[in-house]
Design a protein around this motif. Sequence first.
Motif, short mmCIF file in Angstrom:
data_model
loop_
_atom_site.label_atom_id
_atom_site.label_comp_id
_atom_site.label_asym_id
_atom_site.label_seq_id
_atom_site.Cartn_x
_atom_site.Cartn_y
_atom_site.Cartn_z
N PRO A 120 0.81 -1.22 0.00
CA PRO A 120 0.00 0.00 0.00
C PRO A 120 0.85 1.27 0.00
CG PRO A 120 0.16 -0.84 2.22
CD PRO A 120 0.91 -1.82 1.34
N TYR A 121 0.19 2.37 -0.34
CA TYR A 121 0.82 3.69 -0.29
C TYR A 121 1.20 4.02 1.16
CZ TYR A 121 0.95 8.84 -0.38
OH TYR A 121 1.30 10.15 -0.25
N HIS A 122 2.30 4.75 1.32
CA HIS A 122 2.80 5.11 2.64
C HIS A 122 1.94 6.22 3.24
CE1 HIS A 122 6.34 6.89 5.15
NE2 HIS A 122 5.58 6.10 5.88
N TYR A 123 0.80 5.82 3.81
CA TYR A 123 -0.15 6.81 4.32
C TYR A 123 -0.07 6.99 5.83
CZ TYR A 123 -2.95 2.73 5.63
OH TYR A 123 -3.38 1.55 6.17
N ASP A 124 0.59 6.06 6.54
CA ASP A 124 0.65 6.14 7.99
C ASP A 124 1.93 5.45 8.46
OD1 ASP A 124 0.36 5.82 10.77
OD2 ASP A 124 -1.81 5.55 10.62
N VAL A 227 -4.05 0.90 -0.33
CA VAL A 227 -4.14 2.33 -0.63
C VAL A 227 -3.27 2.65 -1.83
CG1 VAL A 227 -3.79 4.68 0.21
CG2 VAL A 227 -4.55 2.90 1.80
N SER A 228 -3.84 3.34 -2.80
CA SER A 228 -3.06 3.89 -3.91
C SER A 228 -3.40 5.37 -4.03
CB SER A 228 -3.34 3.14 -5.21
OG SER A 228 -4.70 3.24 -5.58
N VAL A 229 -2.85 6.04 -5.04
CA VAL A 229 -2.94 7.50 -5.12
C VAL A 229 -3.61 7.92 -6.42
CG1 VAL A 229 -1.59 9.62 -5.35
CG2 VAL A 229 -1.00 7.95 -3.60
N LEU A 230 -4.60 8.79 -6.31
CA LEU A 230 -5.20 9.48 -7.45
C LEU A 230 -4.46 10.80 -7.60
CD1 LEU A 230 -7.62 9.36 -9.53
CD2 LEU A 230 -8.83 10.82 -7.91
N HIS A 231 -3.70 10.95 -8.68
CA HIS A 231 -2.81 12.11 -8.84
C HIS A 231 -3.31 13.02 -9.96
CE1 HIS A 231 0.76 14.58 -9.15
NE2 HIS A 231 0.89 14.24 -10.42
N TYR A 232 -3.77 14.23 -9.59
CA TYR A 232 -4.13 15.24 -10.58
C TYR A 232 -2.85 15.80 -11.21
CZ TYR A 232 -9.08 15.77 -9.13
OH TYR A 232 -10.42 15.58 -8.88
N SER A 233 -2.90 16.08 -12.50
CA SER A 233 -1.71 16.62 -13.18
C SER A 233 -1.28 17.96 -12.60
CB SER A 233 -1.96 16.76 -14.68
OG SER A 233 -3.07 17.63 -14.93
N ASN A 234 -2.21 18.70 -12.00
CA ASN A 234 -1.89 20.00 -11.40
C ASN A 234 -1.91 19.96 -9.88
OD1 ASN A 234 -4.65 19.62 -11.36
ND2 ASN A 234 -5.16 21.79 -11.63
N SER A 235 -1.70 18.76 -9.32
CA SER A 235 -1.74 18.59 -7.87
C SER A 235 -0.69 19.44 -7.18
CB SER A 235 -1.53 17.12 -7.52
OG SER A 235 -1.39 16.96 -6.12
N GLN A 236 -1.05 19.96 -6.00
CA GLN A 236 -0.15 20.82 -5.24
C GLN A 236 0.62 20.08 -4.16
OE1 GLN A 236 0.15 24.19 -6.22
NE2 GLN A 236 -1.04 23.23 -7.88
N GLY A 237 0.36 18.77 -3.99
CA GLY A 237 1.08 18.05 -2.95
C GLY A 237 0.54 16.65 -2.75
N PRO A 238 1.13 15.89 -1.82
CA PRO A 238 0.70 14.51 -1.59
C PRO A 238 -0.65 14.44 -0.91
CG PRO A 238 2.34 15.17 0.04
CD PRO A 238 2.26 16.29 -0.95
N ALA A 239 -1.25 13.26 -0.97
CA ALA A 239 -2.53 13.03 -0.28
C ALA A 239 -2.35 13.23 1.21
CB ALA A 239 -3.04 11.63 -0.58
N SER A 240 -3.38 13.71 1.88
CA SER A 240 -3.26 14.00 3.31
C SER A 240 -4.56 13.72 4.01
CB SER A 240 -2.85 15.47 3.52
OG SER A 240 -3.83 16.34 2.99
N GLY A 241 -4.50 13.75 5.34
CA GLY A 241 -5.68 13.51 6.14
C GLY A 241 -5.93 12.03 6.35
N PRO A 242 -6.92 11.68 7.14
CA PRO A 242 -7.24 10.27 7.36
C PRO A 242 -7.81 9.64 6.11
CG PRO A 242 -8.93 11.65 8.33
CD PRO A 242 -7.84 12.58 7.86
N LEU A 243 -7.73 8.32 6.04
CA LEU A 243 -8.36 7.61 4.93
C LEU A 243 -9.88 7.80 5.02
CD1 LEU A 243 -6.45 4.18 4.98
CD2 LEU A 243 -5.95 6.21 3.60
N PRO A 244 -10.56 7.84 3.89
CA PRO A 244 -12.03 7.93 3.94
C PRO A 244 -12.60 6.72 4.69
CG PRO A 244 -11.27 7.37 1.73
CD PRO A 244 -10.05 7.76 2.51
N ASP A 245 -13.60 6.98 5.51
CA ASP A 245 -14.14 5.94 6.39
C ASP A 245 -14.83 4.83 5.60
OD1 ASP A 245 -13.30 7.19 8.72
OD2 ASP A 245 -15.13 8.40 8.85
#
Length: 510
Positions: A120-124, A227-245
């Motif tokens: 999984p993505y390094h989220y925690d 967990v994987s990452v949805l990356h917008y081409s104009n993204s301003q940074g990495p995913a953040s916050g808790p995982l969606p419940d």
Amino acid sequence: MLLTWSGIQQRKDTWQDGVSGTNCPIPASWNWTYEFQVKDQIGSFFYFPSLSFQRAAGGYGGITINNRNVIPLPFATPDGDITLFISDWFIKSHKELRKEIETGVGLGAPDGILINGLGPYHYDNAVVSGGITYQTVNVESGKTYRLRVHNVGVSTSLNFRIQSHNLLLVETEGSYTVQQNYTSLDIHVGQSYSFLVTMDQNASSDYYIVASPRFVNSSDSSKSVGVSVLHYSNSQGPASGPLPDPPMESDTFFSMSQARSIRWNVSAGAARPNPQGSFKYGEITVTDVFVLHNRPAELIEGKWRTTLSGISYLAPSTPLKLAEQFNIPGVFKLDFPNKMMNRPAKVDTSVINGTYKAFVEIIFQNNDTTVQSYHLDGYAFFVVGMDYGLWTENSRSTYNKWDGVARCTTQVFPGAWTAILVFLDNPGIWNLRAQNLDSWYLGQETYINVVNPENSELPVPANTIFCGALSPLQKDQARRVNFSCAPSLMKTMKLIFIGFVVSLLGNFLR
């Protein structure tokens, strides 16, 4: 090994189905070419190895069948098409898992959940260490993408969701659905769904794509989230916050209510221009009824086995279809019962005697403690009802007789039943099985034999492999894959793969 093509109906061509009842296994170092036509189908499907628990080691891939140009989609053409495979993963090899279930040891909670084999993505930091390769889905702001999501796992139902994005359900296993938004959807083993996802967020960061286990009674299940990452081409940074419940685990009715909400889009055309709902299944008289009971694994003749209606399927050395074709007696019996028999469970090669163009009602009664998925090769069936408790004749009053979705794999909740209707218009011998590998491997399957008196099936392929009682007919292959030299192996495998893809695409485009 064999490859089977989950959801591809193989019209009149059981020979390409790739399961033990229709094909001899492809021996190590041999090659075998599948040739089939995806006639009168559209949708999202996948293939996988069908023998010996091999799917737990991978070998799966997607199959996308598009509408013909003359038949419009029931939605605007998406800006992109993305396939995602979600699956449970175990540290132990498929061979070790296989040995354990043979001794009565359950699989337990998975060690992880993978998305396209990664993560999984390094989220925690407390849960996931850094340096793990994860899946990134690249998208552009404002565009709408079609996500085809397949649960190709071993035995775990998975809840799929994307942080801050809605999932507009549009198709499942070849049927366009009534378009409904979901914040998450439970996808059970062997099931496939298509969602339209619009990239309508502000791209201040990336977003989490999550697949988490459902109905796993383990305190460690939270550590196996994929967990994987949805990356917008104009993204301003990495995913953040808790995982969606995820949905509440204690809410046993949530998943069933969600499943009941999935309806057939009866006004849409699919493989043909006429509406899907032109086949009014609710007005057809049922000719045969089968109530199939399952139970947890039990000892039968000293071995751990699973059963359907008290029968644990024993795969013969000669595939059923070859035995029928060459009139080999004693390989199987057309005596599968239409209800649970009052007798001890047994191991047998018992097959359902289907009537050509009969309209059959099948009820799966799950007496196990886990969610089970059931799949029928050769057909799409109508999921018309499900509920907790025991199915009775009165349960038919709750059936959806108008827009129950047509698909090839349905879930059956623990202590509950699911009812399907299927029109047996595709001659052949077709596998009816549990998609959960542990249940399937221990014997929870049977076959439906459908014979057209006019003998309209395609002939035996020229490259048929013979085994069992027909082994004397087998000729050695002139060319085999050379496993003695790695460079030679790689070159040969590339050629085989290229030939396979060209053959497959050629048939898709006919």
